[in-house]
Design a protein around this motif. Structure first.
Motif, mmCIF file in Angstrom:
data_model
loop_
_atom_site.group_PDB
_atom_site.id
_atom_site.type_symbol
_atom_site.label_atom_id
_atom_site.label_comp_id
_atom_site.label_asym_id
_atom_site.label_seq_id
_atom_site.Cartn_x
_atom_site.Cartn_y
_atom_site.Cartn_z
ATOM 1 N N ILE A 45 -46.887 -31.018 34.740
ATOM 2 C CA ILE A 45 -45.960 -32.105 35.048
ATOM 3 C C ILE A 45 -44.676 -31.753 34.318
ATOM 4 O O ILE A 45 -44.710 -31.440 33.131
ATOM 5 C CB ILE A 45 -46.530 -33.456 34.584
ATOM 6 N N ARG A 46 -43.551 -31.749 35.025
ATOM 7 C CA ARG A 46 -42.326 -31.276 34.385
ATOM 8 C C ARG A 46 -41.139 -32.150 34.736
ATOM 9 O O ARG A 46 -41.153 -32.901 35.704
ATOM 10 C CB ARG A 46 -42.043 -29.807 34.720
ATOM 11 N N GLY A 47 -40.126 -32.052 33.907
ATOM 12 C CA GLY A 47 -38.914 -32.811 34.127
ATOM 13 C C GLY A 47 -37.748 -32.128 33.448
ATOM 14 O O GLY A 47 -37.910 -31.100 32.783
ATOM 15 N N ALA A 48 -36.562 -32.699 33.608
ATOM 16 C CA ALA A 48 -35.345 -32.094 33.084
ATOM 17 C C ALA A 48 -34.667 -33.031 32.084
ATOM 18 O O ALA A 48 -34.888 -34.241 32.094
ATOM 19 C CB ALA A 48 -34.386 -31.779 34.231
ATOM 20 N N TYR A 49 -33.834 -32.434 31.220
ATOM 21 C CA TYR A 49 -33.047 -33.292 30.322
ATOM 22 C C TYR A 49 -31.591 -32.866 30.291
ATOM 23 O O TYR A 49 -31.248 -31.725 30.583
ATOM 24 C CB TYR A 49 -33.663 -33.376 28.940
ATOM 25 N N THR A 79 -43.178 -34.896 38.694
ATOM 26 C CA THR A 79 -41.803 -34.871 38.196
ATOM 27 C C THR A 79 -41.534 -36.074 37.301
ATOM 28 O O THR A 79 -41.607 -37.222 37.749
ATOM 29 C CB THR A 79 -40.789 -34.868 39.359
ATOM 30 N N LEU A 80 -41.215 -35.810 36.055
ATOM 31 C CA LEU A 80 -40.871 -36.880 35.128
ATOM 32 C C LEU A 80 -39.457 -37.385 35.407
ATOM 33 O O LEU A 80 -38.606 -36.624 35.885
ATOM 34 C CB LEU A 80 -40.937 -36.372 33.687
ATOM 35 N N PRO A 81 -39.185 -38.654 35.125
ATOM 36 C CA PRO A 81 -37.792 -39.109 35.209
ATOM 37 C C PRO A 81 -36.949 -38.313 34.216
ATOM 38 O O PRO A 81 -37.440 -37.844 33.190
ATOM 39 C CB PRO A 81 -37.875 -40.587 34.815
ATOM 40 N N VAL A 108 -49.406 -39.142 34.460
ATOM 41 C CA VAL A 108 -49.235 -39.018 35.917
ATOM 42 C C VAL A 108 -48.534 -40.258 36.455
ATOM 43 O O VAL A 108 -47.659 -40.170 37.329
ATOM 44 C CB VAL A 108 -50.587 -38.790 36.614
ATOM 45 N N ALA A 109 -48.895 -41.438 35.939
ATOM 46 C CA ALA A 109 -48.253 -42.678 36.380
ATOM 47 C C ALA A 109 -46.769 -42.682 36.053
ATOM 48 O O ALA A 109 -45.943 -43.155 36.847
ATOM 49 C CB ALA A 109 -48.956 -43.878 35.746
ATOM 50 N N LEU A 110 -46.408 -42.150 34.882
ATOM 51 C CA LEU A 110 -45.003 -42.063 34.510
ATOM 52 C C LEU A 110 -44.246 -41.175 35.490
ATOM 53 O O LEU A 110 -43.106 -41.473 35.880
ATOM 54 C CB LEU A 110 -44.859 -41.503 33.084
ATOM 55 N N ALA A 111 -44.883 -40.090 35.917
ATOM 56 C CA ALA A 111 -44.244 -39.191 36.870
ATOM 57 C C ALA A 111 -44.196 -39.802 38.266
ATOM 58 O O ALA A 111 -43.260 -39.531 39.029
ATOM 59 C CB ALA A 111 -45.009 -37.872 36.912
ATOM 60 N N THR A 112 -45.159 -40.630 38.582
ATOM 61 C CA THR A 112 -45.256 -41.177 39.937
ATOM 62 C C THR A 112 -44.301 -42.344 40.158
ATOM 63 O O THR A 112 -43.794 -42.560 41.248
ATOM 64 C CB THR A 112 -46.697 -41.619 40.228
ATOM 65 N N GLY A 113 -44.063 -43.134 39.114
ATOM 66 C CA GLY A 113 -43.103 -44.221 39.202
ATOM 67 C C GLY A 113 -43.700 -45.537 39.560
ATOM 68 O O GLY A 113 -44.809 -45.679 40.011
#
Length: 227
Positions: free
Chosen positions: A75-79, A109-111, A222-227
């Motif tokens: 699970i990945r995201g950007a900053y 995808t993380l916020p 996963v829930a955080l990534a899913t929204g």
């Protein structure tokens, strides 16, 4: 005896669930080569990758990092490293989104994360008053939410947040906290947050970058990534 064992097992299960965490890490161009496979094998399950800074800098390693993290199963995201007051918050949010910082409801995808800290060569708190800083962060957050449907995570440390925002509690109901504190425990979060969503507990992770710990189980991540 069987009833006692059953009750004890239930209690231990609840304790385990309450203490569940997920290892992760964050990286930037300072780590051009990262052992994603090794990190995943060690139990890490998420990574946050530097994409942009201000309105002019894009990390030359971002694309390779993002593809590498994706291919390894993370699970990945950007900053985005904020330059508050240097340009408008909306301009920086737009620049971030245009260069890898967007979000999609794909479950991996993380916020985006807004990195709030001082930088050498710039005035403390970027020269802004506490009220101006809060207004700038809110403008970035609102712009990001309007364009992606998610509020960004906010990365900070207690000292910076207290000094530069007056320990504002304006974001506790909207923005997940990524708490930077290199210690054996996260301690009390700043700004009225009841808890941190992610704790950056060390500036060293065996496979590259900084160590991060998600405050919950994998299904909550996963829930955080899913929204």
């Amino acid at each position: 005896m069987m009833i006692l064992k059953s009750s004890l097992f239930g209690l231990l299960s609840l304790i385990g669930a309450a203490q569940a965490t997920v290892q992760g890490f964050d990286i930037s161009n300072y780590q051009p080569s990262v052992n994603f496979a090794g990190a995943y094998s060690s139990g890490a399950r998420f990574v946050i990758i530097k994409a942009t800074e201000g309105t002019t800098y894009t990390s030359p390693s971002f694309s390779n990092h993002y593809v590498g993290a994706t291919n390894a199963g993370f699970i990945r995201g950007a900053y985005h490293f904020a330059h508050p007051g240097q340009t408008t918050a909306a301009a920086q949010a737009d620049f971030f989104i245009a260069n890898g910082g967007g979000w999609s409801r794909d479950g991996i995808t993380l916020p985006g994360m807004l990195d709030l800290e001082n930088e050498s060569g710039y005035a403390a708190c970027w020269g802004l008053s506490a009220s101006s800083m809060v207004a700038w962060i809110k403008a970035f957050s609102d712009r990001y939410q309007a364009r992606t449907g998610r509020y960004p995570m906010l990365y900070t440390n207690p000292s910076w947040w207290s000094t530069c925002t007056g320990n504002s509690a304006a974001f506790v109901n909207t923005n997940p906290l990524v708490l930077a504190r290199y210690a054996s425990a996260p301690g009390t979060p700043p700004g009225g947050w009841a808890y941190q969503t992610i704790w950056q507990n060390s500036d060293s992770f065996a496979y590259g970058g900084d160590s991060d710990i998600f405050n919950g189980s994998l299904d909550r991540l996963v829930a955080l990534a899913t929204g």
